[in-house]
Design a protein around this motif. Structure first.
Motif, PDB file in Angstrom:
ATOM      1  N   PRO A   1      -2.038   9.339   9.653  1.00 55.36           N
ATOM      2  CA  PRO A   1      -1.519   8.370  10.626  1.00 55.36           C
ATOM      3  C   PRO A   1      -0.458   7.470  10.005  1.00 55.36           C
ATOM      4  O   PRO A   1      -0.381   7.317   8.788  1.00 55.36           O
ATOM      5  N   SER A   2       0.360   6.888  10.865  1.00 58.87           N
ATOM      6  CA  SER A   2       1.342   5.892  10.425  1.00 58.87           C
ATOM      7  C   SER A   2       1.568   4.901  11.569  1.00 58.87           C
ATOM      8  O   SER A   2       1.372   5.250  12.738  1.00 58.87           O
ATOM      9  N   PRO A   3       1.953   3.666  11.260  1.00 57.01           N
ATOM     10  CA  PRO A   3       2.156   2.659  12.302  1.00 57.01           C
ATOM     11  C   PRO A   3       3.179   3.125  13.336  1.00 57.01           C
ATOM     12  O   PRO A   3       4.303   3.489  12.995  1.00 57.01           O
ATOM     13  N   GLY A   4       2.764   3.147  14.593  1.00 55.71           N
ATOM     14  CA  GLY A   4       3.671   3.557  15.659  1.00 55.71           C
ATOM     15  C   GLY A   4       4.154   4.983  15.535  1.00 55.71           C
ATOM     16  O   GLY A   4       5.181   5.335  16.121  1.00 55.71           O
ATOM     17  N   ASN A   5       3.453   5.803  14.771  1.00 57.23           N
ATOM     18  CA  ASN A   5       3.864   7.178  14.493  1.00 57.23           C
ATOM     19  C   ASN A   5       5.297   7.234  13.964  1.00 57.23           C
ATOM     20  O   ASN A   5       6.054   8.170  14.240  1.00 57.23           O
TER      21      ASN A   5
ATOM     22  N   VAL B   1       3.098  19.976 -11.429  1.00 61.36           N
ATOM     23  CA  VAL B   1       3.644  19.372 -10.201  1.00 61.36           C
ATOM     24  C   VAL B   1       3.414  17.861 -10.237  1.00 61.36           C
ATOM     25  O   VAL B   1       2.306  17.397 -10.520  1.00 61.36           O
ATOM     26  N   HIS B   2       4.475  17.111  -9.955  1.00 62.08           N
ATOM     27  CA  HIS B   2       4.358  15.666  -9.779  1.00 62.08           C
ATOM     28  C   HIS B   2       4.805  15.360  -8.348  1.00 62.08           C
ATOM     29  O   HIS B   2       5.907  15.766  -7.950  1.00 62.08           O
ATOM     30  N   ILE B   3       3.971  14.654  -7.600  1.00 57.73           N
ATOM     31  CA  ILE B   3       4.371  14.232  -6.264  1.00 57.73           C
ATOM     32  C   ILE B   3       4.458  12.713  -6.249  1.00 57.73           C
ATOM     33  O   ILE B   3       3.463  12.021  -6.490  1.00 57.73           O
ATOM     34  N   VAL B   4       5.645  12.212  -5.973  1.00 57.90           N
ATOM     35  CA  VAL B   4       5.873  10.772  -5.892  1.00 57.90           C
ATOM     36  C   VAL B   4       5.893  10.396  -4.410  1.00 57.90           C
ATOM     37  O   VAL B   4       6.765  10.840  -3.662  1.00 57.90           O
ATOM     38  N   VAL B   5       4.904   9.621  -4.007  1.00 57.50           N
ATOM     39  CA  VAL B   5       4.768   9.220  -2.601  1.00 57.50           C
ATOM     40  C   VAL B   5       5.499   7.901  -2.420  1.00 57.50           C
ATOM     41  O   VAL B   5       5.225   6.918  -3.120  1.00 57.50           O
ATOM     42  N   CYS B   6       6.423   7.877  -1.490  1.00 53.59           N
ATOM     43  CA  CYS B   6       7.225   6.671  -1.304  1.00 53.59           C
ATOM     44  C   CYS B   6       7.683   6.569   0.146  1.00 53.59           C
ATOM     45  O   CYS B   6       7.451   7.468   0.957  1.00 53.59           O
ATOM     46  N   GLY B   7       8.313   5.455   0.465  1.00 53.66           N
ATOM     47  CA  GLY B   7       8.801   5.292   1.828  1.00 53.66           C
ATOM     48  C   GLY B   7       9.559   3.986   2.015  1.00 53.66           C
ATOM     49  O   GLY B   7       9.360   3.025   1.257  1.00 53.66           O
ATOM     50  N   PRO B   8      10.434   3.937   3.002  1.00 56.42           N
ATOM     51  CA  PRO B   8      11.161   2.709   3.327  1.00 56.42           C
ATOM     52  C   PRO B   8      10.372   1.899   4.358  1.00 56.42           C
ATOM     53  O   PRO B   8       9.369   2.354   4.905  1.00 56.42           O
ATOM     54  N   ASN B   9      10.827   0.697   4.613  1.00 57.64           N
ATOM     55  CA  ASN B   9      10.205  -0.129   5.648  1.00 57.64           C
ATOM     56  C   ASN B   9      10.843   0.215   6.993  1.00 57.64           C
ATOM     57  O   ASN B   9      11.871  -0.325   7.369  1.00 57.64           O
ATOM     58  N   VAL B  10      10.218   1.134   7.727  1.00 57.42           N
ATOM     59  CA  VAL B  10      10.796   1.596   8.990  1.00 57.42           C
ATOM     60  C   VAL B  10      10.082   1.003  10.204  1.00 57.42           C
ATOM     61  O   VAL B  10      10.424   1.314  11.337  1.00 57.42           O
ATOM     62  N   TYR B  11       9.093   0.154   9.959  1.00 54.82           N
ATOM     63  CA  TYR B  11       8.325  -0.388  11.084  1.00 54.82           C
ATOM     64  C   TYR B  11       8.113  -1.889  10.895  1.00 54.82           C
ATOM     65  O   TYR B  11       6.999  -2.357  10.710  1.00 54.82           O
ATOM     66  N   PRO B  12       9.207  -2.661  10.923  1.00 52.60           N
ATOM     67  CA  PRO B  12       9.051  -4.112  10.745  1.00 52.60           C
ATOM     68  C   PRO B  12       8.340  -4.740  11.931  1.00 52.60           C
ATOM     69  O   PRO B  12       8.609  -4.410  13.087  1.00 52.60           O
ATOM     70  N   GLN B  13       7.405  -5.627  11.634  1.00 50.81           N
ATOM     71  CA  GLN B  13       6.675  -6.362  12.662  1.00 50.81           C
ATOM     72  C   GLN B  13       6.739  -7.847  12.357  1.00 50.81           C
ATOM     73  O   GLN B  13       6.766  -8.242  11.190  1.00 50.81           O
TER      74      GLN B  13
ATOM     75  N   ILE C   1       4.512  -0.394   4.836  1.00 47.44           N
ATOM     76  CA  ILE C   1       4.765   0.759   3.965  1.00 47.44           C
ATOM     77  C   ILE C   1       3.446   1.318   3.446  1.00 47.44           C
ATOM     78  O   ILE C   1       3.224   2.534   3.440  1.00 47.44           O
ATOM     79  N   MET C   2       2.553   0.435   3.015  1.00 49.35           N
ATOM     80  CA  MET C   2       1.255   0.881   2.511  1.00 49.35           C
ATOM     81  C   MET C   2       0.437   1.559   3.607  1.00 49.35           C
ATOM     82  O   MET C   2      -0.244   2.555   3.361  1.00 49.35           O
ATOM     83  N   ALA C   3       0.492   1.002   4.814  1.00 52.94           N
ATOM     84  CA  ALA C   3      -0.275   1.578   5.921  1.00 52.94           C
ATOM     85  C   ALA C   3       0.196   2.980   6.262  1.00 52.94           C
ATOM     86  O   ALA C   3      -0.550   3.783   6.824  1.00 52.94           O
ATOM     87  N   THR C   4       1.417   3.301   5.902  1.00 44.38           N
ATOM     88  CA  THR C   4       1.965   4.637   6.143  1.00 44.38           C
ATOM     89  C   THR C   4       1.683   5.587   4.986  1.00 44.38           C
ATOM     90  O   THR C   4       1.249   6.725   5.185  1.00 44.38           O
ATOM     91  N   THR C   5       1.925   5.108   3.777  1.00 37.48           N
ATOM     92  CA  THR C   5       1.943   6.021   2.638  1.00 37.48           C
ATOM     93  C   THR C   5       0.583   6.253   1.989  1.00 37.48           C
ATOM     94  O   THR C   5       0.338   7.342   1.456  1.00 37.48           O
ATOM     95  N   TYR C   6      -0.303   5.274   2.020  1.00 33.80           N
ATOM     96  CA  TYR C   6      -1.601   5.487   1.370  1.00 33.80           C
ATOM     97  C   TYR C   6      -2.479   6.504   2.100  1.00 33.80           C
ATOM     98  O   TYR C   6      -3.143   7.325   1.447  1.00 33.80           O
ATOM     99  N   PRO C   7      -2.519   6.509   3.449  1.00 27.71           N
ATOM    100  CA  PRO C   7      -3.239   7.608   4.097  1.00 27.71           C
ATOM    101  C   PRO C   7      -2.652   8.973   3.743  1.00 27.71           C
ATOM    102  O   PRO C   7      -3.387   9.953   3.571  1.00 27.71           O
ATOM    103  N   ALA C   8      -1.324   9.038   3.613  1.00 26.56           N
ATOM    104  CA  ALA C   8      -0.691  10.303   3.220  1.00 26.56           C
ATOM    105  C   ALA C   8      -1.114  10.704   1.811  1.00 26.56           C
ATOM    106  O   ALA C   8      -1.386  11.881   1.531  1.00 26.56           O
ATOM    107  N   ALA C   9      -1.187   9.718   0.908  1.00 24.76           N
ATOM    108  CA  ALA C   9      -1.606  10.016  -0.466  1.00 24.76           C
ATOM    109  C   ALA C   9      -3.045  10.527  -0.502  1.00 24.76           C
ATOM    110  O   ALA C   9      -3.359  11.462  -1.245  1.00 24.76           O
ATOM    111  N   GLN C  10      -3.917   9.926   0.304  1.00 28.14           N
ATOM    112  CA  GLN C  10      -5.300  10.395   0.339  1.00 28.14           C
ATOM    113  C   GLN C  10      -5.386  11.829   0.857  1.00 28.14           C
ATOM    114  O   GLN C  10      -6.168  12.645   0.341  1.00 28.14           O
TER     115      GLN C  10
END
Length: 219
Positions: A37-41, A107-119, A128-137
């Motif tokens: 999941p990610s905020p607002g998909n 293999v190294h996977i670097v999980v990252c992301g921009p701030n695409v859902y400002p509230q 950013i954490m709400a998006t990327t940490y579920p993906a990392a899990q």
């Protein structure tokens, strides 16, 4: 593999074989990451997948140089390696082995992301954490289901500048986890049941004061 089996046996793997990982397995892992999941998909995640030996070597050298003093400092805080309890000593040995041998992990996977859902009233870091940490899990569990070991590291906290520079990650993109992946070196570690306290120690039934502490779950 049944999902609860993967959850129950998904140990942090810090010793890896050098065997290559098939590209189709890496794709399955990233597919799993993007089903989270990610905020607002908004799907504001990016995954830098590093398999090139030269690039892994460059990252490994930079991270090892920065991590060695930290491990030394932690050992000193506990009064030296000989005074550490077995669990802490094993964790530190594994952490140092991983940092020093990172170049050999396939293999190294670097999980990252921009701030695409400002509230309003929400920090960029929170979204950013709400998006990327579920993906990392999902990456950790997918790797386990495929027979691959992984470990959620925080190299970005100490080595973030080097990781950004070596991989050309833009400044506005936040690195949130660095996950080495490969087949476990079973001479040192492997999958298995996790050492966890009973769930009753953490459940608050119908309010904070309603801890179960061995009682049955409320109906």
């Amino acid at each position: 593999m049944e999902v609860f089996d993967a959850i129950e046996t998904c140990r942090a793997i810090r010793y890896f074989k050098k065997d290559a990982v098939a590209p189709e397995l890496i794709e399955k892992i990233i597919f799993a990451a993007t089903r989270s999941p990610s905020p607002g998909n908004t799907q504001g995640w990016d995954f830098v997948v590093v398999t090139d030996a030269a690039k892994r070597a460059e990252l490994g050298t930079a991270i090892a140089e920065l991590m060695q003093p930290i491990v030394d400092h932690v050992e000193a805080q506990f009064g030296g390696p000989e005074r550490l309890d077995d669990v802490t000593a094993r964790m530190l040995r594994g952490a140092l082995n991983l940092a020093l041998g990172l170049a050999e992990v396939p293999v190294h996977i670097v999980v990252c992301g921009p701030n695409v859902y400002p509230q309003p009233n929400t920090t960029p870091e929170a979204t950013i954490m709400a998006t990327t940490y579920p993906a990392a899990q999902n990456i950790l569990l997918a790797a386990r289901a495929l027979g691959l070991g992984s470990c959620l590291t925080t190299y970005q906290n100490t080595c973030g500048e080097a990781i950004h520079r070596i991989l050309g990650i833009p400044d506005e993109v936040r690195v949130v986890s660095y996950i080495p992946i490969g087949y476990p070196d079973t001479n040192h570690n492997s999958f298995g049941p996790l050492a966890r306290q009973p769930i009753e120690n953490f459940i608050h039934a119908n309010g904070w004061q309603g801890q179960l502490r061995g009682a049955a779950l409320p109906e």
